[in-house]
Design a protein around this motif. Structure first.
Motif, PDB file in Angstrom:
ATOM      1  N   MET B 326       0.821  -1.219   0.000  1.00 42.13           N
ATOM      2  CA  MET B 326       0.000   0.000   0.000  1.00 42.13           C
ATOM      3  C   MET B 326       0.853   1.268   0.000  1.00 42.13           C
ATOM      4  SD  MET B 326      -1.280  -0.115   3.909  1.00 42.13           S
ATOM      5  CE  MET B 326      -0.127   0.133   5.249  1.00 42.13           C
ATOM      6  N   GLU B 327       0.264   2.303  -0.556  1.00 38.42           N
ATOM      7  CA  GLU B 327       0.896   3.616  -0.503  1.00 38.42           C
ATOM      8  C   GLU B 327       0.264   4.372   0.665  1.00 38.42           C
ATOM      9  OE1 GLU B 327      -0.081   5.185  -4.266  1.00 38.42           O
ATOM     10  OE2 GLU B 327       1.433   4.008  -5.327  1.00 38.42           O
ATOM     11  N   PRO B 328       0.948   5.398   1.134  1.00 41.67           N
ATOM     12  CA  PRO B 328       0.329   6.202   2.194  1.00 41.67           C
ATOM     13  C   PRO B 328      -0.991   6.793   1.693  1.00 41.67           C
ATOM     14  CG  PRO B 328       2.639   6.775   1.901  1.00 41.67           C
ATOM     15  CD  PRO B 328       2.297   5.820   0.806  1.00 41.67           C
ATOM     16  N   ALA B 329      -1.985   6.767   2.555  1.00 42.79           N
ATOM     17  CA  ALA B 329      -3.289   7.263   2.129  1.00 42.79           C
ATOM     18  C   ALA B 329      -3.228   8.771   1.916  1.00 42.79           C
ATOM     19  CB  ALA B 329      -4.328   6.932   3.198  1.00 42.79           C
ATOM     20  N   PRO B 330      -3.838   9.235   0.829  1.00 37.06           N
ATOM     21  CA  PRO B 330      -3.880  10.687   0.625  1.00 37.06           C
ATOM     22  C   PRO B 330      -4.675  11.351   1.749  1.00 37.06           C
ATOM     23  CG  PRO B 330      -5.246   9.531  -0.979  1.00 37.06           C
ATOM     24  CD  PRO B 330      -4.505   8.490  -0.221  1.00 37.06           C
ATOM     25  N   LYS B 331      -4.075  12.380   2.333  1.00 40.18           N
ATOM     26  CA  LYS B 331      -4.680  12.917   3.544  1.00 40.18           C
ATOM     27  C   LYS B 331      -5.772  13.946   3.255  1.00 40.18           C
ATOM     28  CE  LYS B 331      -1.263  12.011   7.011  1.00 40.18           C
ATOM     29  NZ  LYS B 331       0.023  11.628   6.389  1.00 40.18           N
ATOM     30  N   ALA B 332      -5.694  14.581   2.101  1.00 36.40           N
ATOM     31  CA  ALA B 332      -6.540  15.751   1.837  1.00 36.40           C
ATOM     32  C   ALA B 332      -8.031  15.456   1.892  1.00 36.40           C
ATOM     33  CB  ALA B 332      -6.184  16.327   0.465  1.00 36.40           C
ATOM     34  N   ASP B 333      -8.474  14.567   0.995  1.00 38.24           N
ATOM     35  CA  ASP B 333      -9.925  14.385   0.895  1.00 38.24           C
ATOM     36  C   ASP B 333     -10.384  13.206   1.744  1.00 38.24           C
ATOM     37  OD1 ASP B 333      -8.345  12.923  -0.653  1.00 38.24           O
ATOM     38  OD2 ASP B 333      -9.527  13.115  -2.493  1.00 38.24           O
ATOM     39  N   SER B 334     -10.235  13.364   3.006  1.00 34.23           N
ATOM     40  CA  SER B 334     -10.566  12.259   3.898  1.00 34.23           C
ATOM     41  C   SER B 334     -12.058  11.958   3.880  1.00 34.23           C
ATOM     42  CB  SER B 334     -10.135  12.587   5.332  1.00 34.23           C
ATOM     43  OG  SER B 334     -10.710  13.819   5.699  1.00 34.23           O
ATOM     44  N   ALA B 335     -12.869  12.900   3.460  1.00 41.10           N
ATOM     45  CA  ALA B 335     -14.317  12.675   3.414  1.00 41.10           C
ATOM     46  C   ALA B 335     -14.667  11.590   2.408  1.00 41.10           C
ATOM     47  CB  ALA B 335     -15.043  13.967   3.053  1.00 41.10           C
ATOM     48  N   PRO B 362      -8.946   4.101  -5.419  1.00 38.97           N
ATOM     49  CA  PRO B 362      -8.069   3.061  -4.849  1.00 38.97           C
ATOM     50  C   PRO B 362      -8.791   2.346  -3.720  1.00 38.97           C
ATOM     51  CG  PRO B 362      -6.966   5.195  -4.948  1.00 38.97           C
ATOM     52  CD  PRO B 362      -8.407   5.450  -5.255  1.00 38.97           C
ATOM     53  N   LEU B 363      -8.305   1.174  -3.361  1.00 37.48           N
ATOM     54  CA  LEU B 363      -8.850   0.439  -2.227  1.00 37.48           C
ATOM     55  C   LEU B 363      -8.259   1.009  -0.953  1.00 37.48           C
ATOM     56  CD1 LEU B 363      -8.310  -3.149  -3.661  1.00 37.48           C
ATOM     57  CD2 LEU B 363     -10.455  -1.860  -3.634  1.00 37.48           C
ATOM     58  N   ALA B 364      -9.089   1.141   0.062  1.00 37.81           N
ATOM     59  CA  ALA B 364      -8.591   1.652   1.336  1.00 37.81           C
ATOM     60  C   ALA B 364      -8.199   0.478   2.218  1.00 37.81           C
ATOM     61  CB  ALA B 364      -9.671   2.472   2.028  1.00 37.81           C
ATOM     62  N   VAL B 365      -6.968   0.519   2.689  1.00 35.53           N
ATOM     63  CA  VAL B 365      -6.527  -0.518   3.620  1.00 35.53           C
ATOM     64  C   VAL B 365      -6.838  -0.031   5.026  1.00 35.53           C
ATOM     65  CG1 VAL B 365      -4.597  -1.912   4.385  1.00 35.53           C
ATOM     66  CG2 VAL B 365      -4.691  -1.097   2.028  1.00 35.53           C
ATOM     67  N   VAL B 366      -7.655  -0.774   5.758  1.00 34.54           N
ATOM     68  CA  VAL B 366      -8.084  -0.300   7.069  1.00 34.54           C
ATOM     69  C   VAL B 366      -7.648  -1.279   8.146  1.00 34.54           C
ATOM     70  CG1 VAL B 366     -10.061   0.964   6.199  1.00 34.54           C
ATOM     71  CG2 VAL B 366     -10.319  -1.439   6.797  1.00 34.54           C
ATOM     72  N   ASP B 367      -7.379  -0.762   9.328  1.00 36.56           N
ATOM     73  CA  ASP B 367      -7.028  -1.632  10.444  1.00 36.56           C
ATOM     74  C   ASP B 367      -8.288  -2.075  11.163  1.00 36.56           C
ATOM     75  OD1 ASP B 367      -7.855   0.528  11.866  1.00 36.56           O
ATOM     76  OD2 ASP B 367      -5.860   1.117  12.558  1.00 36.56           O
ATOM     77  N   GLU B 368      -8.138  -2.723  12.298  1.00 37.27           N
ATOM     78  CA  GLU B 368      -9.297  -3.294  12.979  1.00 37.27           C
ATOM     79  C   GLU B 368     -10.302  -2.240  13.412  1.00 37.27           C
ATOM     80  OE1 GLU B 368      -6.619  -4.870  15.607  1.00 37.27           O
ATOM     81  OE2 GLU B 368      -5.939  -6.202  14.005  1.00 37.27           O
ATOM     82  N   GLU B 369      -9.821  -1.033  13.682  1.00 40.51           N
ATOM     83  CA  GLU B 369     -10.742   0.019  14.129  1.00 40.51           C
ATOM     84  C   GLU B 369     -11.220   0.874  12.964  1.00 40.51           C
ATOM     85  OE1 GLU B 369      -8.296   1.767  17.156  1.00 40.51           O
ATOM     86  OE2 GLU B 369      -8.092  -0.283  17.926  1.00 40.51           O
ATOM     87  N   ASP B 370     -11.120   0.341  11.746  1.00 42.05           N
ATOM     88  CA  ASP B 370     -11.629   1.007  10.556  1.00 42.05           C
ATOM     89  C   ASP B 370     -10.899   2.305  10.266  1.00 42.05           C
ATOM     90  OD1 ASP B 370     -13.338   0.590   8.410  1.00 42.05           O
ATOM     91  OD2 ASP B 370     -14.682   2.188   9.124  1.00 42.05           O
ATOM     92  N   ARG B 371      -9.667   2.414  10.725  1.00 43.18           N
ATOM     93  CA  ARG B 371      -8.883   3.589  10.355  1.00 43.18           C
ATOM     94  C   ARG B 371      -8.132   3.278   9.072  1.00 43.18           C
ATOM     95  NH1 ARG B 371      -6.438   4.427  16.173  1.00 43.18           N
ATOM     96  NH2 ARG B 371      -5.631   2.425  15.507  1.00 43.18           N
ATOM     97  N   VAL B 372      -8.124   4.246   8.183  1.00 46.86           N
ATOM     98  CA  VAL B 372      -7.436   4.012   6.908  1.00 46.86           C
ATOM     99  C   VAL B 372      -5.942   4.141   7.157  1.00 46.86           C
ATOM    100  CG1 VAL B 372      -7.123   4.836   4.579  1.00 46.86           C
ATOM    101  CG2 VAL B 372      -9.390   4.894   5.620  1.00 46.86           C
ATOM    102  N   ILE B 373      -5.217   3.076   6.821  1.00 44.15           N
ATOM    103  CA  ILE B 373      -3.763   3.149   7.029  1.00 44.15           C
ATOM    104  C   ILE B 373      -3.019   3.199   5.709  1.00 44.15           C
ATOM    105  CG2 ILE B 373      -3.766   2.036   9.288  1.00 44.15           C
ATOM    106  CD1 ILE B 373      -3.135  -0.569   7.890  1.00 44.15           C
ATOM    107  N   GLY B 374      -3.713   3.047   4.598  1.00 44.53           N
ATOM    108  CA  GLY B 374      -3.029   3.128   3.315  1.00 44.53           C
ATOM    109  C   GLY B 374      -4.012   2.936   2.190  1.00 44.53           C
ATOM    110  N   ALA B 375      -3.482   3.053   0.962  1.00 44.60           N
ATOM    111  CA  ALA B 375      -4.343   2.910  -0.204  1.00 44.60           C
ATOM    112  C   ALA B 375      -3.655   2.029  -1.227  1.00 44.60           C
ATOM    113  CB  ALA B 375      -4.626   4.278  -0.816  1.00 44.60           C
ATOM    114  N   VAL B 376      -4.472   1.259  -1.931  1.00 45.59           N
ATOM    115  CA  VAL B 376      -3.931   0.382  -2.962  1.00 45.59           C
ATOM    116  C   VAL B 376      -4.665   0.670  -4.255  1.00 45.59           C
ATOM    117  CG1 VAL B 376      -3.614  -1.986  -3.696  1.00 45.59           C
ATOM    118  CG2 VAL B 376      -3.430  -1.403  -1.280  1.00 45.59           C
TER     119      VAL B 376
END
Lengths: 416, 410
Positions: B326-335, B362-376
């Motif tokens: 995964m790449e770092p998730a883009p921070k800008a358009d978090s909505a 892109p697909l959002a890679v999320v951890d157990e608490e549904d926080r986005v930790i990256g994008a694919v």
């Protein structure tokens, strides 16, 4: 240095050997006497049993077989019975304990049997054996352990005793040599039980031939000599073979010694054997042991060495101590090869009997030797044929035991 | 074990050798806490005791072995000491296996892996170095104590099964307990349970040779499981099996390990198998460790060309996970994240193809608490699947701290 010339000096090899023998006899004479006495006793006892089996001996054998069958399932009662019986036998042999006990028992216990079998006395050893046998059968019946096998052994014993009684007393004059016939039937039954009906039938016919050419007693004498010699050879050979399999050094030392033992003309062994044990069956047995031992050692070593290294490693990997690996893995898996060695030992032992006959070991060897010295072709041929029949009988019997080894059974299972 | 090395003044000796484990052990969790030199064996009590620890192990066969160890510890290749007439099977191998881990040792034939595994349970004594099992140095134990420890803590599965042909399947499976003197009824019950675990409950009274190869190895596995040891050594356990059965066995092993939490040291020459099974992989070549790392590290950061050549055949899409590419998730358009399809971090890339192609974002890679930790994104996947040498720097973010190993030999 002058003794070195002329160059190859006379090496006193033979004289050295003689001197060594004399030194041994002088210092360890008692040991040799004890060995000789033990061997002589074993051969004589076995020969007497094979030529004239006693009911007491048959009973003791049947009881021993039952002990072997039952001891694993119920060790405590079986061992108590076996121990008591052995103690009584020893007591009878040492100070006629059995006779005392019989004399102090109510006579009604024995009188009916004496009348039935036409005996005028009670044999204590037979009584001890029968009591032990009965106790073992009761143990098996109460705990329901391997009942068919126990019934077969106990029934076989009863049939044998009744057969013996019939042959001797009930139908006199029909069977010429009742004891020989009885032993012949027993040996055939053994062959049938171990190797199947084909060898059973062969034994029945071939051993009858031995009886009818009048060589039965000689054949049994030879058989006992060969069996005792083979047993001693195997008892010595297997541990040496195991050591040789474990240690390359032992293997390298043992190999040339075995070569020497096997290639030295067998007659040569007779000279020191007579020197140590005088004439008779004992020097014959000793010479046979030395001559027949090598294949036992070699095939034991081979059998253990050819086991897949990974299987032995598996035992080690689970923490098994060396003794458990030897008895639980190596010996069972090498058993078919070891038994092939035992077979070879017996065959080589039989090939020695004629030579042993020369030193007064008796038996068939003596017959053949007499045939040579008297230029009696008929006698020599009859003795020779009896040796051949014994050889085939023993060979097929040991081969059958080999087929029943755990490894062989596993292979058969894989093929099926 | 340092006394076998050359005198202090002999060039690179004292400085080079202790550095090797530092450069090699790049496992993500224990980095930093790993003891850097074998001298500090017990000084790190604060961390969990490793189930297995190898400290600078050497195994050299031959009369002049000590001399050979001295030369080899200077970093020489084993071909350079040919004149000593020794066979150097294992050279300066150090690693730790954590409890519950599947540690795979991979190498071609002749790389010393079978010798190595036999030193781990003391079947072979090391020429130099130590092996610790749960903190106990087994090289210092008496034979009897070592046997007892082996019986209690380590069992082994063999390449050619090494079942006892004269015992039934059940008796084979009960062997470890039998050696330890467990009563017959009890050991048969536990062996039967182990056979049920591997799916051979109906074959107890058969002899091993009546079973197919795959079933025989299951008996081997049941024998190891019933011994109830924490550590299982597997020496090319699946190499003699057909490819399909091998795959089944691998699946079964992973399931069993998840259920039972055994520590497994697995030897193989097949990198695909190593990637499939291993939490971490140790690559051996000519007796030396080339690289130790997670499958992703080995794949993305091979220590040298030798490892890289191995990785060419690996199906990367099954080894790499969403988190590792995964790449770092883009921070800008978090909505916008609510519209993105979510994937778990440990989903294999192979499972992402369809989903990445199906949606525009892109697909959002999320951890157990549904926080986005990256994008694919599809392009992330494509570049991750490319061979490392084809990748340009920075296209694939380094997910782990793998380090390229400098060549010791020229």
């Amino acid at each position: 240095m002058s003794w070195l010339f002329p160059f190859p000096p006379r090496l006193p090899l033979g004289e050295g050997f003689e001197a060594l023998n004399e030194w041994l006899k002088e210092h360890f004479g008692g040991l040799f006497d004890a060995i000789g006495a033990t061997i002589d006793w074993s051969v004589t006892t076995l020969r007497d049993f094979l030529t004239e089996p006693q009911a007491a001996q048959l009973t003791a054998i049947a009881a021993a077989v039952l002990v072997a069958v039952l001891v694993r399932a119920r060790p405590i009662p079986v061992l108590v019975i076996a121990g008591t019986a052995v103690a009584l036998y020893v007591g009878q042999a040492a100070f006629a304990l059995g006779d005392t006990l019989v004399n102090h028992s109510p006579p009604q216990l024995f009188l009916w049997a004496m009348h039935l079998f036409g005996q005028d006395g009670v044999e204590s050893n037979l009584v001890i054996g029968i009591v032990a046998l009965a106790a073992l059968v009761v143990v098996a019946a109460v705990h329901r352990i391997r009942l068919p096998l126990v019934a077969a052994v106990a029934g076989g014993w009863l049939v044998t005793i009744l057969c013996g009684w019939l042959l001797f007393d009930a139908v006199p004059g029909v069977i010429g040599q009742p004891t020989a016939t009885l032993v012949m039937l027993l040996l055939s039954a053994l062959a049938w039980a171990v190797a199947g009906w084909k060898l059973g039938v062969f034994s029945l016919v071939a051993l009858t031939v031995v009886i009818s050419i009048g060589q039965w007693n000689n054949a049994m004498s030879t058989l006992s000599l060969v069996l005792v010699a083979s047993l001693i050879a195997v008892i010595i050979a297997i541990p040496i073979g195991v050591l040789a399999a474990y240690s390359t050094v032992v293997s390298r030392v043992v190999k040339p010694v075995l070569d020497l033992m096997q290639t030295m003309p067998a007659f040569v062994y007779l000279i020191p054997a007579i020197f140590f044990f005088s004439l008779g069956a004992v020097p014959g047995v000793v010479a046979t042991v030395i001559f027949a031992m090598p294949p036992g050692v070699r095939l034991t070593e081979l059998g253990i060495r050819q086991i897949d290294k990974e299987i032995v490693e598996a035992g080690e990997a689970f923490g098994a101590p060396p003794a458990k690996i030897l008895t639980g893995i190596q010996l069972p898996l090498a058993l078919s090869t070891i038994m092939a060695g035992v077979n070879q030992v017996i065959m080589l032992g039989l090939s020695m009997v004629v030579i042993a006959g020369m030193v007064g070991a008796g038996g068939l060897g003596n017959q053949v030797y007499q045939g040579i010295s008297r230029n009696d072709g008929a006698l020599g041929f009859e003795g020779g044929i009896a040796v051949v029949i014994l050889a085939i009988f023993l060979d097929r019997l040991t081969a059958a035991v080999t087929r029943r080894s755990p490894q062989a059974r596993a292979e058969q299972a894989a093929a099926a | 074990m340092f006394e076998v090395r050359g005198p202090e003044g002999s060039g690179t000796g004292p400085t080079l050798t202790p550095r090797i484990p530092q450069r090699h052990v790049t496992g993500p969790e224990e980095e930093g806490t790993t003891p850097k030199t074998p001298c500090q064996t017990r000084s790190t009590e604060e961390e969990a005791v490793p189930a297995v620890r190898a400290n600078h192990l050497y195994k050299v066969f031959g009369k002049r072995a000590p001399q050979a160890v001295e030369l080899l510890s200077d970093g020489r290749h084993r071909d350079e000491i040919k004149e000593l007439n020794v066979t150097a099977a294992v050279i300066d191998v150090s690693f730790e296996v954590q409890p519950g881990e599947i540690f795979v040792v991979m190498g071609l034939s002749g790389s010393g892996k079978s010798t190595l595994i036999r030193m781990l349970n003391g079947l072979l004594p090391p020429t130099s170095g130590t092996v610790e099992i749960d903190g106990t140095d087994i090289t210092a134990l008496s034979r009897r104590a070592r046997r007892a420890l082996r019986g209690e803590k380590i069992s082994m599965v063999f390449q050619h099964f090494a079942l006892f042909p004269h015992r039934t399947v059940l008796e084979n499976a009960a062997y470890g307990l039998e050696v330890r003197g467990v009563p017959r009824a009890q050991r048969h019950e536990r062996a039967a349970h182990a056979l049920d675990l591997v799916g051979l409950g109906d074959w107890k009274s058969h002899l091993p040779q009546q079973l197919s190869g795959g079933m025989q190895q299951r008996v081997g596995l049941a024998r190891a499981l019933s011994a109830d040891t924490d550590i299982i050594l597997m020496d090319e356990a699946f190499s003699a099996l057909d490819p399909l059965i091998r795959r089944d066995m691998q699946t079964q092993l992973i399931q069993l390990q998840a259920e039972l939490g055994k520590t497994i040291v697995f030897i193989t020459h097949d990198l695909n198998e190593a990637m499939r099974l291993g939490d971490r992989i140790c690559v051996l070549r000519d007796g030396r460790v080339i690289q130790i790392g997670t499958p992703e590290e080995i794949l993305n950061h091979p220590a040298d060309d030798y490892v890289a050549r191995f990785t060419e055949d690996v199906d990367r899409s099954r080894v790499l996970t969403a988190a590792s590419v995964m790449e770092p998730a883009p921070k800008a358009d978090s909505a916008d994240w609510d519209d993105w399809e979510r994937v778990e971090p440990d989903a294999p890339v192979a499972e992402l193809f369809q989903r990445a192609a199906a949606c525009d974002n892109p697909l959002a890679v999320v951890d157990e608490e549904d926080r986005v930790i990256g994008a694919v994104s599809p392009s992330t996947i494509l570049s991750a699947l490319a061979m490392p040498e084809e990748q340009e720097n920075g296209v694939v973010p380094a997910p782990v701290r793998g380090e390229r190993r400098e060549e010791v030999r020229q």
